[in-house]
Design a protein around this motif. Structure first.
Motif, PDB file in Angstrom:
ATOM      1  N   GLN A   1      -9.565   6.033  -3.832  1.00 33.61           N
ATOM      2  CA  GLN A   1      -9.017   4.774  -3.337  1.00 33.61           C
ATOM      3  C   GLN A   1      -8.908   3.819  -4.512  1.00 33.61           C
ATOM      4  O   GLN A   1      -9.878   3.583  -5.220  1.00 33.61           O
ATOM      5  CB  GLN A   1      -9.885   4.148  -2.253  1.00 33.61           C
TER       6      GLN A   1
ATOM      7  N   LYS B   1      -2.643  -3.489   4.566  1.00 28.75           N
ATOM      8  CA  LYS B   1      -3.916  -2.846   4.212  1.00 28.75           C
ATOM      9  C   LYS B   1      -4.601  -2.274   5.441  1.00 28.75           C
ATOM     10  O   LYS B   1      -5.137  -1.170   5.398  1.00 28.75           O
ATOM     11  CB  LYS B   1      -4.856  -3.845   3.531  1.00 28.75           C
TER      12      LYS B   1
ATOM     13  N   ASN C   1      -7.633   0.011  -5.838  1.00 29.17           N
ATOM     14  CA  ASN C   1      -7.344  -1.332  -5.350  1.00 29.17           C
ATOM     15  C   ASN C   1      -6.671  -2.242  -6.371  1.00 29.17           C
ATOM     16  O   ASN C   1      -6.496  -3.424  -6.133  1.00 29.17           O
ATOM     17  CB  ASN C   1      -8.629  -1.992  -4.850  1.00 29.17           C
ATOM     18  N   GLY C   2      -6.294  -1.672  -7.514  1.00 27.07           N
ATOM     19  CA  GLY C   2      -5.608  -2.489  -8.503  1.00 27.07           C
ATOM     20  C   GLY C   2      -5.276  -1.679  -9.739  1.00 27.07           C
ATOM     21  O   GLY C   2      -5.859  -0.617  -9.978  1.00 27.07           O
TER      22      GLY C   2
ATOM     23  N   ASP D   1      -7.869  -0.250 -12.195  1.00 26.39           N
ATOM     24  CA  ASP D   1      -8.557   1.004 -11.870  1.00 26.39           C
ATOM     25  C   ASP D   1      -7.785   2.215 -12.375  1.00 26.39           C
ATOM     26  O   ASP D   1      -8.333   3.298 -12.517  1.00 26.39           O
ATOM     27  CB  ASP D   1      -8.729   1.163 -10.353  1.00 26.39           C
TER      28      ASP D   1
ATOM     29  N   CYS E   1       0.828  -1.207   0.000  1.00 18.36           N
ATOM     30  CA  CYS E   1       0.000   0.000   0.000  1.00 18.36           C
ATOM     31  C   CYS E   1       0.860   1.254   0.000  1.00 18.36           C
ATOM     32  O   CYS E   1       2.024   1.225   0.412  1.00 18.36           O
ATOM     33  CB  CYS E   1      -0.899   0.015   1.234  1.00 18.36           C
TER      34      CYS E   1
ATOM     35  N   TRP F   1      -3.541   3.885  -2.331  1.00 20.78           N
ATOM     36  CA  TRP F   1      -3.244   2.709  -3.144  1.00 20.78           C
ATOM     37  C   TRP F   1      -3.235   1.490  -2.225  1.00 20.78           C
ATOM     38  O   TRP F   1      -2.404   1.403  -1.315  1.00 20.78           O
ATOM     39  CB  TRP F   1      -1.896   2.909  -3.822  1.00 20.78           C
ATOM     40  N   ALA F   2      -4.173   0.588  -2.429  1.00 21.94           N
ATOM     41  CA  ALA F   2      -4.251  -0.636  -1.621  1.00 21.94           C
ATOM     42  C   ALA F   2      -4.548  -1.811  -2.546  1.00 21.94           C
ATOM     43  O   ALA F   2      -5.690  -2.254  -2.658  1.00 21.94           O
ATOM     44  CB  ALA F   2      -5.331  -0.494  -0.556  1.00 21.94           C
ATOM     45  N   PRO F   3      -3.515  -2.312  -3.249  1.00 20.48           N
ATOM     46  CA  PRO F   3      -3.750  -3.395  -4.205  1.00 20.48           C
ATOM     47  C   PRO F   3      -4.190  -4.685  -3.506  1.00 20.48           C
ATOM     48  O   PRO F   3      -3.829  -4.927  -2.358  1.00 20.48           O
ATOM     49  CB  PRO F   3      -2.385  -3.570  -4.879  1.00 20.48           C
ATOM     50  N   GLU F   4      -4.969  -5.475  -4.233  1.00 19.73           N
ATOM     51  CA  GLU F   4      -5.460  -6.752  -3.702  1.00 19.73           C
ATOM     52  C   GLU F   4      -4.319  -7.625  -3.186  1.00 19.73           C
ATOM     53  O   GLU F   4      -4.473  -8.349  -2.216  1.00 19.73           O
ATOM     54  CB  GLU F   4      -6.228  -7.516  -4.788  1.00 19.73           C
TER      55      GLU F   4
END
Length: 167
Positions: free
Chosen positions: A137, A115, A139-140, A143, A81, A105-108
């Motif tokens: 926000q 996270k 998540n990947g 996006d 993140c 930024w909080a990628p899967e």
């Protein structure tokens, strides 16, 4: 829930510098202004700090950085993140604009602990970033891939170009 994480003075100084555009800035000062920057947790997870070397300066545009948006997307770590500030330059049907966008930024693929720490610390950094109009926000990479998603955040269908490229 607050995490107790603190935002360093250095992070606040960078934000204030990006927020305040000095009209009388000389060419050298303009080249050193930040177009985008990433922030991360310190090693001890107690502070939000600058992510070393993860920035785009206005002086880099056209030399080492051709497309600032694509360069920014590539700076994001694929499996952790970050917080980011992106100084978006765009045109609507009526006018040219520049706005700061706060990005979480909080990628899967990020670890759950990361996270949770970043999510619970987001309010701490947002409180320090007064006057931010746009928050996003992500998540990947899907996006972020094209400019349309950012254009939507900035002004919906009225945005006709972003970073000089048509939408």
């Amino acid at each position: 829930m607050a995490s107790g994480v603190k935002v360093t003075d250095e992070v606040i100084a960078v934000f204030n510098d990006m927020k305040v555009r000095k009209a009388q800035a000389n060419e050298d000062e303009k080249r050193k202004r930040k177009k985008a920057i990433l922030f991360c947790m310190s090693k001890d997870l107690k502070n939000i700090v600058l992510d070393d070397g993860k920035e785009i300066l206005l002086g880099d545009l056209g030399t080492t950085v051709q497309d600032p948006y694509q360069h920014f997307v590539k700076m994001l770590p694929p499996d952790d993140c970050r917080y980011a500030l992106y100084d978006a330059t765009y045109e609507t049907k009526e006018t040219k604009k520049e706005d700061l966008v706060f990005i979480f930024w909080a990628p899967e693929s990020a670890p759950l602990k990361s996270k949770m720490i970043y999510a619970s610390s987001k309010d701490a950094i947002k409180r320090k970033f007064e006057g931010i109009k746009h928050e996003w926000q992500v998540n990947g990479l899907e996006d972020l891939k094209d400019r349309h998603t950012l254009a939507e955040k900035l002004g919906g269908s009225s945005v006709v170009s972003l970073e000089g490229a048509p939408i």
